[in-house]
Design an enzyme around this catalytic site. Sequence first.
Site, PDB file in Angstrom:
ATOM      1  N   GLY A 145       0.826  -1.194   0.000  1.00  0.00           N
ATOM      2  CA  GLY A 145       0.000   0.000   0.000  1.00  0.00           C
ATOM      3  C   GLY A 145       0.865   1.251   0.000  1.00  0.00           C
ATOM      4  O   GLY A 145       2.047   1.215   0.358  1.00  0.00           O
ATOM      5  N   CYS A 146       0.253   2.351  -0.378  1.00  0.00           N
ATOM      6  CA  CYS A 146       1.009   3.599  -0.487  1.00  0.00           C
ATOM      7  C   CYS A 146       1.436   4.114   0.880  1.00  0.00           C
ATOM      8  O   CYS A 146       2.606   4.430   1.101  1.00  0.00           O
ATOM      9  CB  CYS A 146       0.204   4.644  -1.247  1.00  0.00           C
ATOM     10  SG  CYS A 146      -1.469   4.887  -0.620  1.00  0.00           S
ATOM     11  N   TYR A 147       0.503   4.204   1.824  1.00  0.00           N
ATOM     12  CA  TYR A 147       0.868   4.674   3.164  1.00  0.00           C
ATOM     13  C   TYR A 147       1.910   3.762   3.804  1.00  0.00           C
ATOM     14  O   TYR A 147       2.899   4.245   4.368  1.00  0.00           O
ATOM     15  CB  TYR A 147      -0.359   4.755   4.068  1.00  0.00           C
ATOM     16  CG  TYR A 147      -1.289   5.915   3.820  1.00  0.00           C
ATOM     17  CD1 TYR A 147      -0.851   7.229   3.965  1.00  0.00           C
ATOM     18  CD2 TYR A 147      -2.619   5.705   3.478  1.00  0.00           C
ATOM     19  CE1 TYR A 147      -1.710   8.298   3.764  1.00  0.00           C
ATOM     20  CE2 TYR A 147      -3.490   6.779   3.286  1.00  0.00           C
ATOM     21  CZ  TYR A 147      -3.027   8.073   3.432  1.00  0.00           C
ATOM     22  OH  TYR A 147      -3.891   9.122   3.245  1.00  0.00           O
TER      23      TYR A 147
END
Lengths: 335, 335, 335, 335
Positions: A145-147
């Site tokens: 995921g990006c976060y």
Amino acid sequence: MIRVGIIGGTGYTGGELLRLLCMHPMAEVTVVTSRSQAGKPLEAIHPNLKGLMDLRFEDLDPAAIGDKCDVVFTAVPHGAAMSVVPGLVDAGLRVIDLSADYRLPAEVFERVYKKKHLDPRPNVYGLPELHAEEIKNATVVGNPGCYPTGAILAGAPLVRAGVVERIVFDSKSGISGAGQEPSETTHYPNVAENIRAYNITTHRHKAEIEQELGALSPNARFSFTPHVIPSVRGILTTAHVFVNRPMATEEVQSIYEEFYADKPFVRMNKPSLANVRGSNFCDISFEVDEGTDRIVVVSAIDNMVKGAAGQAIQNMNIMYGLDERTGIWMSGLPP
Amino acid sequence: MIRVGIIGGTGYTGGELLRLLCMHPMAEVTVVTSRSQAGKPLEAIHPNLKGLMDLRFEDLDPAAIGDKCDVVFTAVPHGAAMSVVPGLVDAGLRVIDLSADYRLPAEVFERVYKKKHLDPRPNVYGLPELHAEEIKNATVVGNPGCYPTGAILAGAPLVRAGVVERIVFDSKSGISGAGQEPSETTHYPNVAENIRAYNITTHRHKAEIEQELGALSPNARFSFTPHVIPSVRGILTTAHVFVNRPMATEEVQSIYEEFYADKPFVRMNKPSLANVRGSNFCDISFEVDEGTDRIVVVSAIDNMVKGAAGQAIQNMNIMYGLDERTGIWMSGLPP
Amino acid sequence: MIRVGIIGGTGYTGGELLRLLCMHPMAEVTVVTSRSQAGKPLEAIHPNLKGLMDLRFEDLDPAAIGDKCDVVFTAVPHGAAMSVVPGLVDAGLRVIDLSADYRLPAEVFERVYKKKHLDPRPNVYGLPELHAEEIKNATVVGNPGCYPTGAILAGAPLVRAGVVERIVFDSKSGISGAGQEPSETTHYPNVAENIRAYNITTHRHKAEIEQELGALSPNARFSFTPHVIPSVRGILTTAHVFVNRPMATEEVQSIYEEFYADKPFVRMNKPSLANVRGSNFCDISFEVDEGTDRIVVVSAIDNMVKGAAGQAIQNMNIMYGLDERTGIWMSGLPP
Amino acid sequence: MIRVGIIGGTGYTGGELLRLLCMHPMAEVTVVTSRSQAGKPLEAIHPNLKGLMDLRFEDLDPAAIGDKCDVVFTAVPHGAAMSVVPGLVDAGLRVIDLSADYRLPAEVFERVYKKKHLDPRPNVYGLPELHAEEIKNATVVGNPGCYPTGAILAGAPLVRAGVVERIVFDSKSGISGAGQEPSETTHYPNVAENIRAYNITTHRHKAEIEQELGALSPNARFSFTPHVIPSVRGILTTAHVFVNRPMATEEVQSIYEEFYADKPFVRMNKPSLANVRGSNFCDISFEVDEGTDRIVVVSAIDNMVKGAAGQAIQNMNIMYGLDERTGIWMSGLPP
């Protein structure tokens, strides 16, 4: 040439994969699927590609894709990937999945995403700075995921050093993370000149952060709160790290430099969304809060590149024995 | 106290009327209608009003409104106003309509909006700087469109002076003009750091511009092209005016000063969206293109205030014999 | 490999040249000069380049540069280029100048820029879509201004077709055109959620537009008014074209397609700053204003790429017999 | 009427005081000083005020101001206020100082601001929600900093309840807090589509937070890290509160509602910069991180209003026995 397919090529992630793969000297996109746009040229959805790539969206046909591709990127919604990946694997393909479906053990996935997992298999977490060896031989890679990408890279060196008691990750993301579909959340008048905290204590990406950092130090605790700022691309993560003993700047600096010594995409560089925009870099810096137990580590990534499509290509490079920088070794786009 | 009703109070225009009427010393909002939100407090839709106004949305009931109000603002979509206005008029109310339904003669409306007009009546065009006398006694006022307000005020003095051959209006608007409903058009990633021309030769507001400026000089010709810029509020209109004889700066200056001598909301002031933001002002300046037949006039308004809700209240003030500045005589909000 | 020098490497244009040349397979940057930053690594000023380019700024020494480079890009202020170019030419270098100094005949330059020209020589106007043949053999190329690039490419096909009476260019630019130096003009609170017209009738770029389009049709007249919008990169130009006879959409379409048939960087594509961001494309579309003599042509470029650094590299490619796309054939960066 | 003077009327704070005081029914601005602009009309610097206020900047002359005013707002830089305030007090004026000079005890000020204090006196911290009684009779009020206003109001109820161990304040501010002077920090290309952390562990506003919250609970610890986001106005503060015992949502809700029961400008309302823009409200909400010791409290203010000029007027209202809402009881300006 690696023959590449993209499953679900109309969204932001699909578009970004196409943008980047246009520049990749060792990969050729041979198939792009879309249920809704089948038959249309790519530029109907991605006008930026006009003149650069002469392909049409086609329907998903795993067997046909198996003939035309070596590897596929699945850029479909969470929960949809696990329905199509088994067929693709059966067709002899290697898969890099950009949804959440292959990032967590099936039982964790089911708890967090409240959905039955249809294709439980050992997950390979495609964060090359931590798992390059496993990625090399994987059939299915779960692209992070990006976060979590920004948070884990910010925290991992100190966590592995065993000095961390707790980290509060306060993340600030551009709105592209919400995807291409218009909504109240992405409505310009609601975003511009504003900022909002959301999923304040319950964002699902927390599970990835805990999985990866927890593996480095089982007793450390992690909190995570995301925000949306008036930017399209980029995530700045402010990691408030509480440590169990006083640390000098020099020691912290050494820990980071050593950890990322041979990791070309992580730079000790003042974080700014502009400097990493469009690129696969993660820039990190830190500051010791003198006289306290706090160290503030800040990281910046482009959520669509290092947080999605770029990292996926980095994984592909590793899976095919290429230098991991191949085709994605470019500067950010400031200003 | 003037008792005020708002028909259709959930959109941007309704919200802006409420924001402004909170500060009006001679008007009291007694009714706010919404089909979809009936029963909910205003703050459920307009959280900025929390603590300021203690009302609930209610269903539209013209007779009941006739008892509780003197005047109503109809802030419903184009084509919907003409269905509700007759009933409101029958209930004894005066009406200021913020849709396009009462701005044009019925036959022009039908040609431009491709819709049968259900309530044909002589239109009173609610631009106080041109039509204060008619507004004073009107039962139904058609509040002008946002683009026409900025364009007409920029061009009227020179047009009335009889020197204009042609004007090319090139307008740049904030995205709030597109309304509260999320769409591809208003999606933050499509608006931020971008600009687009739209309805390049066919925008319906052109009919209002031609009606009002054409009445001042029948042979002048007008072109109009709108754009959307990455701003929420405001319209800057660049009027490229082609004149039939050489004009000196001083002469043009006199023409504007005289035309707007007793019009408090039009200022000869360097146009900037910031200086008029949230206010009812229209700021205008100009520059003579030396040695050519072109004069460039630039105007700035807040599309939601002078281009909609503020102008509607200005009209109400005139209809009730108040100083037209009452309750809306406030500074813009820079920066 | 073409050995490249950059004279004046600290500004936006210098930085953009470096960003793009990092990706050029046939060019190698060997020298970057800066008076003020000599001795410092590039990344001190351009942190986005960290890890990508291992050079230091150095003092300008034409003889030494003559030994180390084949071609130089001069990215210094207007008026400064003409002081350094002669020395560079004497050192055997070919020069692509990104200032205004070599775009206009000396006498025109002196009138427009109010400055004595120190190096009068026939100017080669480096717009490859119009002047590829002259560029091929030029020693000094004057790289076009950003506004003229967008305006000339929008207007040239119709102007050369002999149908144009007058064009009003209404241009909207991102603020990066104002350069790296902070000023009231570039102060965030003055730019955000705003738009302003400036140099409304007097912008110096008008001379380039008149030179290039006037050469295609001596009697056509041109007006030009620029604006600054809240964007960093990009220029959208709205060309209001007045023609001397009725034209159908199909005819106009043919004229543009034919004119740009073998010009890979000009696309008939709906203009949007996002689709060309970071790329060397110029996207163009048009709309005929039915029943009138107006055709509206809209173009979009990235002012820092097609309007500056990218076009300069395109010129270099042509000068060295490469495919003009070499190293700059990449997609824009939407969203 | 309260006769009001503004010392230093050219900056953002001075301009905002003028904007708000235009609408105050019980106060009249009689003097506005500026060393650099003396003699010029206010609109030369604040064009938004054109037509609204007919005054000229004048030189600072305490005795003359003593004759013409009852109260003055000093809107001069930190360190300059303490030079002028004594003379103003001697002239019989009450003073609301918007610099940092009167917010802290002199010895704390000297340590934090590294400057000798020239006018040590007991400080009255002008946060009406905590200190209304002291403000009422004060001669000199130190108007709080913008960050402390948002942070203290977010944290005070839980801190006073004795349950807080530590709070990490992670604040996100619009750029107007950096003032009117252009700099690299405020340069549009550096701010737009970006975010940066600054003074990560060393911001001077931390002293105010510690003073006020420390007074409510001596053993709690506080960390503070500010960021700048691409917005002009507004501060969102995310307070990560660590508590010493499990707390249910209902209990926390009661604590906040009780604390702010008779404080009209603090609303339990989902925080958004848009809803408070231009207004004096502080909107607060919170979320309990189930199963952990963390509660996340979020507050939003307009840094120029509740964080500066509006709060100063609120203080003036209290000092003169008016309802604290007088003249500043208006809605925010969404969208």
